[in-house]
Design an enzyme around this catalytic site. Sequence first.
Site, PDB file in Angstrom:
ATOM      1  N   ASN A 104     109.912  16.407  -8.801  1.00  0.00           N
ATOM      2  CA  ASN A 104     111.286  16.840  -9.022  1.00  0.00           C
ATOM      3  C   ASN A 104     111.984  16.713  -7.667  1.00  0.00           C
ATOM      4  O   ASN A 104     111.882  17.593  -6.826  1.00  0.00           O
ATOM      5  CB  ASN A 104     111.275  18.294  -9.522  1.00  0.00           C
ATOM      6  CG  ASN A 104     112.660  18.817  -9.828  1.00  0.00           C
ATOM      7  OD1 ASN A 104     113.654  18.170  -9.521  1.00  0.00           O
ATOM      8  ND2 ASN A 104     112.709  19.992 -10.420  1.00  0.00           N
ATOM      9  N   ARG A 119     111.450  14.008 -12.791  1.00  0.00           N
ATOM     10  CA  ARG A 119     112.592  14.684 -13.411  1.00  0.00           C
ATOM     11  C   ARG A 119     113.870  14.017 -12.905  1.00  0.00           C
ATOM     12  O   ARG A 119     114.130  13.995 -11.692  1.00  0.00           O
ATOM     13  CB  ARG A 119     112.611  16.164 -13.037  1.00  0.00           C
ATOM     14  CG  ARG A 119     113.847  16.828 -13.572  1.00  0.00           C
ATOM     15  CD  ARG A 119     113.953  18.260 -13.113  1.00  0.00           C
ATOM     16  NE  ARG A 119     115.134  18.861 -13.691  1.00  0.00           N
ATOM     17  CZ  ARG A 119     115.989  19.611 -13.015  1.00  0.00           C
ATOM     18  NH1 ARG A 119     115.799  19.859 -11.745  1.00  0.00           N
ATOM     19  NH2 ARG A 119     117.033  20.119 -13.607  1.00  0.00           N
ATOM     20  N   HIS A 153     119.004  21.008 -18.544  1.00  0.00           N
ATOM     21  CA  HIS A 153     117.824  21.832 -18.884  1.00  0.00           C
ATOM     22  C   HIS A 153     117.176  21.335 -20.181  1.00  0.00           C
ATOM     23  O   HIS A 153     116.469  22.089 -20.860  1.00  0.00           O
ATOM     24  CB  HIS A 153     118.187  23.316 -19.107  1.00  0.00           C
ATOM     25  CG  HIS A 153     118.581  24.058 -17.881  1.00  0.00           C
ATOM     26  ND1 HIS A 153     119.493  25.084 -17.917  1.00  0.00           N
ATOM     27  CD2 HIS A 153     118.176  23.975 -16.596  1.00  0.00           C
ATOM     28  CE1 HIS A 153     119.655  25.581 -16.696  1.00  0.00           C
ATOM     29  NE2 HIS A 153     118.863  24.909 -15.879  1.00  0.00           N
ATOM     30  N   ARG A 209     127.044  30.245 -10.143  1.00  0.00           N
ATOM     31  CA  ARG A 209     128.017  29.412 -10.872  1.00  0.00           C
ATOM     32  C   ARG A 209     128.791  30.260 -11.880  1.00  0.00           C
ATOM     33  O   ARG A 209     128.212  31.108 -12.558  1.00  0.00           O
ATOM     34  CB  ARG A 209     127.303  28.278 -11.607  1.00  0.00           C
ATOM     35  CG  ARG A 209     126.868  27.156 -10.706  1.00  0.00           C
ATOM     36  CD  ARG A 209     126.026  26.126 -11.445  1.00  0.00           C
ATOM     37  NE  ARG A 209     124.622  26.270 -11.140  1.00  0.00           N
ATOM     38  CZ  ARG A 209     123.646  25.615 -11.744  1.00  0.00           C
ATOM     39  NH1 ARG A 209     123.903  24.766 -12.700  1.00  0.00           N
ATOM     40  NH2 ARG A 209     122.386  25.803 -11.389  1.00  0.00           N
ATOM     41  N   GLU A 213     108.519  23.362 -17.680  1.00  0.00           N
ATOM     42  CA  GLU A 213     109.149  22.040 -17.593  1.00  0.00           C
ATOM     43  C   GLU A 213     108.192  20.992 -17.031  1.00  0.00           C
ATOM     44  O   GLU A 213     108.198  19.848 -17.478  1.00  0.00           O
ATOM     45  CB  GLU A 213     110.411  22.126 -16.724  1.00  0.00           C
ATOM     46  CG  GLU A 213     111.546  22.831 -17.446  1.00  0.00           C
ATOM     47  CD  GLU A 213     112.730  23.159 -16.554  1.00  0.00           C
ATOM     48  OE1 GLU A 213     112.663  24.179 -15.846  1.00  0.00           O
ATOM     49  OE2 GLU A 213     113.706  22.406 -16.552  1.00  0.00           O
TER      50      GLU A 213
END
Length: 404
Positions: free
Chosen positions: A7, A95, A184, A245, A389
């Site tokens: 990733n 990823r 996601h 965020r 993940e």
Amino acid sequence: MKILVLNSGSSSVKYQLLDMEAKSVLASGLVERIGESMGAVKHKRFPGSSREETFSYEEPIADHAKGLTRVVGLITAPETGVIADVSEIDGIGHRIVHGGESFSAPTLVDAAVIEGIKAQIPLAPLHNPGGLAGIETALRLLPGVPNVAVFDTAFHQTMPPEAYRYAIPKELYTELKIRRYGFHGTSHFYVAKQCAKLLGKPFEQTSCVTVHLGNGCSMAAVKNGKCIDTSMGLTPLAGLVMGTRSGDVDPALHAFLADNKGLTIREIDSILNKRSGLKGMCGHNDMRDIHDRVAEGDHDAELALKVFCRRVTQYIGQYMAVLGGTDAICFTAGIGENDPVVRQLSCASLAAIGAIIDAERNMSAPRGQVTEISTPKSPVKIFILPTNEELEIASQTLEVLANR
Ligand code: AMP
């Protein structure tokens, strides 16, 4: 079979080496602050087992190539490693944040795929270049090992146009591909599949709302195994309230701030991405700190928690409505898996629409384990389903390699 999952961010590389027969993690780690005067490497072998060992280093890491060379060194060296030679790695799963409309499934990397990922850079200028650097470095350093790109947006590509199109001039979509993409996706897909398993139903007949509450937060509506709506949009700023965020705000906010505070578009974007959300409201972006502040009577922290949970409730209600019937609501990721207070507040008013949380089961749920937290009579089940993940990226990589 051993799969290396990478990733790669703009200045970091997270990695896991997985043994796919045992479904166990052989090694994991993080290379950080790539390109800065001093970088950091954290490496674990046999994480989560009784043999776990952790190694930490501070050293300059000039670029992704140096970072990945270091990772390969760590996983193969006798003192820190878990394999004798890189030839034991059967495939590398990357990823990749944005696949745009070009990638709706994991894809074996070749020159055309690299070009395809490059073409999405305008949609993910902060993320796709890191992923590409990871792929290009892996191709150079480990020639002969196949690479698979697994896209964060892919699972959401089944959304119908009425879910992904914005009500803005059509040419902005046709020219610039401005639409909802969602992120996601690997987590939502994994959790929805786990939900089907738990219900004992085929995935193609399972409908659920997957609620990913971590540092970033997003939700997906899954109907008969396919995503039909999701809360993040063109970018990962939309939807739920997150650590830093804002999630959804009035789209006229940019113009208002420019007019009334003289801020530039870049400054406003930075405020909404880095200084908003929980942090903006109360100064803390980690939910554990917020609970500590609430316990001390901090009203800002209390309000941040309420705003966060109310947005979760609103999106669950919205998705139950568009699904027209759902089997389950699934909480996952750092907050979703570990925070009974957030789950309780988010679900408290859902009993009227068929999802009845069991306060006792929820509060006593073991941390981070598959648990049913609805009452036995609840028409809609509520689950805690830990996401994974990396395992999902490795599984998808293996599937692509098997079907070559
Ligand atoms: P993730 O992005 O899935 O790793 O989630 C990270 C976030 O999960 C952290 O920033 C915390 O806000 C939250 N988190 C982790 N552990 C807990 C916990 N035990 N209770 C509440 N929130 C937690």
